[in-house]
Design a protein around this motif. Structure first.
Motif, PDB file in Angstrom:
ATOM      1  N   ARG A  24      23.096 -19.163 -58.661  1.00 35.76           N
ATOM      2  CA  ARG A  24      22.382 -17.900 -58.674  1.00 35.76           C
ATOM      3  C   ARG A  24      22.843 -16.995 -57.542  1.00 35.76           C
ATOM      4  O   ARG A  24      23.079 -15.808 -57.731  1.00 35.76           O
ATOM      5  N   GLU A  28      24.692 -13.479 -57.841  1.00 40.43           N
ATOM      6  CA  GLU A  28      24.141 -12.292 -57.200  1.00 40.43           C
ATOM      7  C   GLU A  28      25.193 -11.612 -56.313  1.00 40.43           C
ATOM      8  O   GLU A  28      25.354 -10.389 -56.353  1.00 40.43           O
ATOM      9  N   ARG A  32      26.743  -7.864 -56.815  1.00 38.38           N
ATOM     10  CA  ARG A  32      26.780  -6.873 -55.737  1.00 38.38           C
ATOM     11  C   ARG A  32      28.186  -6.305 -55.576  1.00 38.38           C
ATOM     12  O   ARG A  32      28.379  -5.094 -55.454  1.00 38.38           O
ATOM     13  N   LEU A  79      18.654 -11.162 -63.665  1.00 34.80           N
ATOM     14  CA  LEU A  79      18.921 -11.361 -62.235  1.00 34.80           C
ATOM     15  C   LEU A  79      18.869 -10.027 -61.488  1.00 34.80           C
ATOM     16  O   LEU A  79      18.302  -9.929 -60.400  1.00 34.80           O
ATOM     17  N   THR A  83      16.295  -9.183 -58.386  1.00 35.55           N
ATOM     18  CA  THR A  83      16.829  -8.926 -57.044  1.00 35.55           C
ATOM     19  C   THR A  83      16.732  -7.459 -56.637  1.00 35.55           C
ATOM     20  O   THR A  83      17.033  -7.131 -55.498  1.00 35.55           O
TER      21      THR A  83
END
Ligand code: C2E
Ligand code: MG
Ligand code: MG
Ligand code: MG
Length: 280
Positions: A24, A28, A32, A79, A83
């Motif tokens: 995960r 992430e 980004r 996700l 986030t």
């Protein structure tokens, strides 16, 4: 004591769980980076009327990774929502569609097209959402009526009053709204009356077996009838076969989207699609 501590330690370092956490975190970080390096892009899936004329498209997010592979949306959108990365992503989607609509304004065969974008719950709840959207349209000289916001029932129903208020504000300046994935949520049909939407999308889950399953057929027919009584247009998503199209046309559906007409495609391909004469 020691035993209990051991158990706790063992639970904390559960290798399967640790593996999941690592995956995960890696995803992430990669997302980004993809946002920063502008490796997110939009593909466009045609929306057509009963004669096969292109009305516009749904803009769908695509993340092409470093190896040129598409990362499935259902892997990274949830996700992004958890986030908060959905905020920069949402701004990118809005900006990219406004730029696209502005670029089409001078092309006779593309100037009238409407682009639909998906708005997630967190994005729609942002205090600055309305003003950012308005600024974006003004900056690109895009008439609000060229943009359609797709919301799911869950986005709207979580805080109905606030959502309705926000939708009415945006409709006042001319934006269009579609209710996405209709029929799959906890929706009660009576809610539809309260929601200021221009369009309802029959979810592809009902379209798939609409020719064989009497229940799905009844649901599709009911959504069309109810929508029309309320002055709402109906689009079916996930239309893959001529038989499904025939059935939905007989129900009185207003518009269609699905692999039968075209899969989501890069913008140059969509421009050729939209400019070509309808063959359906
Ligand atoms: P959605 O908004 O319901 O989009 C329709 C999905 O159905 C798309 O999947 C599309 O590729 C797929 N589809 C279209 N026609 C057919 C068909 O004939 N058969 C089948 N089997 N599938 C079809 P995709 O692109 O993977 O997107 C999945 C979901 O991800 C979307 O569902 C939407 O909820 C979300 N999503 C996509 N782009 C964005 C975005 O820019 N922002 C947000 N917040 N969510 C997005
Ligand atoms: Mg959608
Ligand atoms: Mg949908
Ligand atoms: Mg869907």
């Amino acid at each position: 004591e020691a035993k209990a501590a051991g158990r706790n330690t063992a639970r904390f370092f559960d290798p399967a769980m640790q593996h999941q956490i690592n995956e995960r975190l890696a995803l992430e970080a990669a997302l980004r980076e993809a946002i920063e390096q502008r490796r997110l892009t939009l593909w466009y899936q045609p929306q057509v009327d009963a004669t096969g004329t292109t009305l516009g498209a749904e803009a769908l997010l695509r993340w092409i990774d470093k190896d040129g592979r598409i990362v499935p949306t259902d892997r990274f959108i949830p996700l992004a929502e958890e986030t908060g990365l959905i905020h920069p992503i949402g701004r990118f989607v809005l900006q990219a569609t406004c730029e696209q609509l502005a670029a089409w304004a001078s092309e006779p065969r593309l100037a009238g097209l409407v682009l639909a974008i998906n708005i997630s719950a967190r994005q729609f709840a942002e205090p600055d959402f309305v003003s950012e959207l308005r600024t974006m349209l003004v900056d690109h000289h895009v008439p609000a009526g060229r943009l359609k916001l797709e919301l799911t029932e869950s986005v709207v129903l979580e805080h109905v009053d606030e959502a309705v208020q926000r939708m009415e504000q945006l409709r006042e300046i001319g934006l269009l709204f579609a209710l996405d994935d209709f029929g799959t949520g906890y929706s009660s049909l009576s809610y539809l009356k309260r929601l200021p939407v221009d369009q309802v999308k029959i979810d592809k889950a009902f379209v798939r077996d609409v020719c064989e399953d009497a229940g799905d057929a009844a649901i599709a027919r009911t959504i069309v009838t109810l929508g029309h009584v309320l002055g709402i247009s109906i689009i079916a998503e996930g239309v893959e076969t001529e038989a499904q199209l025939d059935f939905l046309q007989a129900c009185g559906c207003d518009a269609y989207q699905g692999y039968l007409f075209g899969k989501p495609m890069p913008v140059d391909e969509f421009e050729r699609f939209a400019a070509s004469v309808a063959t359906a």
